[in-house]
Design a protein around this motif. Structure first.
Motif, PDB file in Angstrom:
ATOM      1  N   ALA A 151      19.438  39.423  -9.343  1.00 57.19           N
ATOM      2  CA  ALA A 151      18.914  38.975  -8.054  1.00 57.19           C
ATOM      3  C   ALA A 151      19.991  38.971  -6.980  1.00 57.19           C
ATOM      4  O   ALA A 151      19.709  39.258  -5.810  1.00 57.19           O
ATOM      5  CB  ALA A 151      18.302  37.579  -8.198  1.00 57.19           C
ATOM      6  N   ALA A 152      21.240  38.690  -7.364  1.00 59.10           N
ATOM      7  CA  ALA A 152      22.324  38.683  -6.385  1.00 59.10           C
ATOM      8  C   ALA A 152      22.534  40.075  -5.802  1.00 59.10           C
ATOM      9  O   ALA A 152      22.781  40.229  -4.600  1.00 59.10           O
ATOM     10  CB  ALA A 152      23.611  38.181  -7.025  1.00 59.10           C
ATOM     11  N   ALA A 153      22.417  41.109  -6.632  1.00 60.60           N
ATOM     12  CA  ALA A 153      22.570  42.476  -6.144  1.00 60.60           C
ATOM     13  C   ALA A 153      21.428  42.843  -5.204  1.00 60.60           C
ATOM     14  O   ALA A 153      21.629  43.529  -4.195  1.00 60.60           O
ATOM     15  CB  ALA A 153      22.620  43.452  -7.322  1.00 60.60           C
ATOM     16  N   VAL A 154      20.213  42.392  -5.510  1.00 60.77           N
ATOM     17  CA  VAL A 154      19.063  42.670  -4.639  1.00 60.77           C
ATOM     18  C   VAL A 154      19.243  42.006  -3.284  1.00 60.77           C
ATOM     19  O   VAL A 154      19.016  42.619  -2.231  1.00 60.77           O
ATOM     20  CB  VAL A 154      17.755  42.202  -5.319  1.00 60.77           C
TER      21      VAL A 154
ATOM     22  N   LEU B 282       1.186  42.349  -8.711  1.00 57.65           N
ATOM     23  CA  LEU B 282       2.064  42.083  -7.587  1.00 57.65           C
ATOM     24  C   LEU B 282       2.104  40.584  -7.326  1.00 57.65           C
ATOM     25  O   LEU B 282       1.104  39.979  -6.958  1.00 57.65           O
ATOM     26  CB  LEU B 282       1.556  42.832  -6.344  1.00 57.65           C
ATOM     27  N   GLN B 283       3.278  39.971  -7.513  1.00 54.98           N
ATOM     28  CA  GLN B 283       3.433  38.540  -7.298  1.00 54.98           C
ATOM     29  C   GLN B 283       3.855  38.218  -5.870  1.00 54.98           C
ATOM     30  O   GLN B 283       3.384  37.248  -5.280  1.00 54.98           O
ATOM     31  CB  GLN B 283       4.474  37.978  -8.269  1.00 54.98           C
ATOM     32  N   ALA B 284       4.764  39.033  -5.318  1.00 56.03           N
ATOM     33  CA  ALA B 284       5.248  38.773  -3.962  1.00 56.03           C
ATOM     34  C   ALA B 284       5.912  40.029  -3.421  1.00 56.03           C
ATOM     35  O   ALA B 284       6.490  40.826  -4.172  1.00 56.03           O
ATOM     36  CB  ALA B 284       6.234  37.605  -3.937  1.00 56.03           C
ATOM     37  N   PHE B 285       5.805  40.207  -2.106  1.00 59.35           N
ATOM     38  CA  PHE B 285       6.492  41.297  -1.411  1.00 59.35           C
ATOM     39  C   PHE B 285       6.862  40.771  -0.032  1.00 59.35           C
ATOM     40  O   PHE B 285       6.033  40.705   0.867  1.00 59.35           O
ATOM     41  CB  PHE B 285       5.587  42.528  -1.314  1.00 59.35           C
ATOM     42  N   ASP B 286       8.138  40.331   0.094  1.00 58.70           N
ATOM     43  CA  ASP B 286       8.544  39.644   1.321  1.00 58.70           C
ATOM     44  C   ASP B 286      10.064  39.731   1.452  1.00 58.70           C
ATOM     45  O   ASP B 286      10.701  40.569   0.806  1.00 58.70           O
ATOM     46  CB  ASP B 286       8.081  38.190   1.257  1.00 58.70           C
ATOM     47  N   ASP B 287      10.616  38.859   2.275  1.00 58.04           N
ATOM     48  CA  ASP B 287      12.059  38.777   2.455  1.00 58.04           C
ATOM     49  C   ASP B 287      12.757  38.655   1.094  1.00 58.04           C
ATOM     50  O   ASP B 287      12.332  37.883   0.229  1.00 58.04           O
ATOM     51  CB  ASP B 287      12.393  37.562   3.331  1.00 58.04           C
ATOM     52  N   ALA B 288      13.854  39.423   0.914  1.00 64.77           N
ATOM     53  CA  ALA B 288      14.511  39.498  -0.388  1.00 64.77           C
ATOM     54  C   ALA B 288      14.994  38.134  -0.870  1.00 64.77           C
ATOM     55  O   ALA B 288      14.814  37.773  -2.038  1.00 64.77           O
ATOM     56  CB  ALA B 288      15.682  40.484  -0.329  1.00 64.77           C
ATOM     57  N   ARG B 289      15.560  37.347   0.021  1.00 64.95           N
ATOM     58  CA  ARG B 289      16.123  36.062  -0.393  1.00 64.95           C
ATOM     59  C   ARG B 289      15.030  35.103  -0.863  1.00 64.95           C
ATOM     60  O   ARG B 289      15.175  34.425  -1.884  1.00 64.95           O
ATOM     61  CB  ARG B 289      16.935  35.453   0.754  1.00 64.95           C
ATOM     62  N   SER B 290      13.926  35.024  -0.137  1.00 63.73           N
ATOM     63  CA  SER B 290      12.869  34.087  -0.507  1.00 63.73           C
ATOM     64  C   SER B 290      12.168  34.524  -1.791  1.00 63.73           C
ATOM     65  O   SER B 290      11.842  33.699  -2.647  1.00 63.73           O
ATOM     66  CB  SER B 290      11.858  33.957   0.636  1.00 63.73           C
TER      67      SER B 290
END
Length: 431
Positions: A208-211, A226-234
């Motif tokens: 997740a840190a690399a993403v 599909l669980q979520a598709f949004d801002d990478a950090r959130s």
């Protein structure tokens, strides 16, 4: 492409991929001869709808078996969807399973010619780019050996070198960097960061840190959904909470029983690593060496050592603001720490511009892995930093802490415990 998706590089609606699982081999034959359905249907991916815009950088996360590779194989045209609609536009270059598309009997050079032609490059363009591809792969004379003789790391080098030189509009990288050495992984991460300025990137990783470091958006798949598709950090925060068995609400940072809003984190680009090199006459780095307190060059470390990074080179004395410096990076090319000289080199070099600089520091306690130093010459001009010379992965080290590491930082922890039994009673402390 349908006018329904005029702007997206990739768009899908109700996308799904199903496989039939047969309990016995003869059930497959019965279905082929007699028709009907003689097996169980397994949906590797189902009901996925999304759109990726040009220039977007998407990290794809999820547990093993969540459908990440299935989704990307359909995007790359390797698999056909069972249901739904999938639209793509532009040239797609995919780095999926190692060696996919390579003929093991062909040499690396021959496979590059074949792969580049399949991606739409004309023969003259391919021949003009082969020297750059060979330099990027950096596998030496093996470039003209049959691919069946390659190691997994050499497969990765050749495959990434190909996709990096075909002018892709959409680049797909699926966990292919896990087999490479530190220098190669950092070279690939550096290329992907530069690629974000001209193309669209889909990057699969369990890290997740690399993403968060590389991507502006994240796509989370779980059990083919599909669980979520949004801002990478959130999205990564929610994913990590799920992996820890927490609810989304429990994953929010808490303090003293009071729920705090998510921290506002602004990504600060590292100009010493990301700025283009503006070359200056007679300005270059010559040697980079890391030595211990005895003066011996070291490549294998435990952590906590007192070290000296020594740089030498030559500068143009007409630049009054030139400094030498370094950045210490992890395997993914993320800057961990660094420094610049406190004084400019102009007044501290020989008559011909030759200089030496030394940085003394205590190496932090870090988890096991490969790390590297990037050496830099940069000058300050009108409140902006201009990089005059840079040697990426100039010195690579491997850390192997003496104790088993849990987490990213092996911080020393004192342990105090007491054992009570009918036979004896003792207390022991250790650190």
């Amino acid at each position: 492409m349908s006018s329904k998706f005029p702007e997206g590089v990739l768009a899908c609606t109700g996308l799904g991929k199903a496989y039939t699982i047969y309990a016995r081999p003869e059930d497959r034959l019965k279905e082929w001869l007699k028709g009907g359905h003689h097996g169980d249907t397994f949906w590797a991916l189902r009901d996925v709808s999304l759109s990726i815009r040009p220039g977007q950088t998407v990290g794809i996360i999820g547990r093993n078996g969540s459908g990440k590779s299935t989704f990307l194989q359909m995007v790359a045209g390797i698999l056909n969807p069972t249901e739904g609609v999938l639209h793509t536009r532009g040239r797609i270059a995919a780095l999926l399973e190692l060696g996919t598309g390579f003929n093991p009997e062909f040499t690396g050079r021959e496979n590059i010619r074949l792969g580049a032609s399949l991606l739409g490059l004309d023969p003259d363009t391919i021949e003009a780019r082969i020297p750059d591809i060979a330099h990027f792969a950096d596998i030496g004379h093996f470039f003209d050996y049959p691919v069946k003789l390659y190691s997994s790391g050499m497969h990765a080098r050749l495959a990434f070198a190909l996709v990096a030189h075909v002018d892709a509009d959409l680049l797909i990288v699926d966990e292919a960097l896990a087999v490479g050495d530190a220098a190669f992984s950092q070279k690939c991460m550096r290329f992907m960061r530069e690629f974000r300025n001209r193309g669209t990137l889909c990057f699969v990783s369990h890290d997740a840190a690399a993403v968060i470091n590389l991507c502006d958006s994240a796509l989370w798949l779980d059990h083919g959904k599909l669980q979520a598709f949004d801002d990478a950090r959130s999205v990564c925060r929610e994913y990590n909470a799920m992996m820890l068995g927490q609810t989304r609400q429990q994953g929010i940072h808490r303090s003293g029983g009071r729920i705090l809003p998510p921290p506002v984190v602004t990504e600060i680009p590292e100009p010493l690593l990301t700025a283009p090199v503006t070359e200056w006459p007679d300005c270059f780095l010559d040697t980079v060496d890391l030595v211990d307190e005895t003066g011996a060059s070291v490549h294998a470390l435990r952590g906590g050592e007192r070290l000296s990074l020594q740089l030498s080179g030559r500068i143009d004395k007409s630049d009054p603001s030139l400094n030498a410096g370094f950045i210490f990076k992890d395997r993914l090319g993320q800057a961990l720490f660094g420094a610049l000289t406190d004084v400019t080199l102009n007044a501290h070099c020989d008559a011909d511009g030759s200089f030496e600089a030394r940085f003394i520091f205590d190496l932090p306690m870090l988890r096991a892995g490969d790390f590297s130093f990037t050496a830099i010459l940069a000058s300050q001009c009108d409140h902006s930093l201009i990089v005059r010379a840079r040697r990426d992965e100039a010195f690579v080290v491997r850390l192997d802490p003496q104790r088993v590491t849990h987490g990213l930082l092996p911080i020393p922890v004192e342990v105090d415990y007491r054992v009570v039994s009918r036979v004896h009673n003792f207390r022991k402390s250790e650190s």
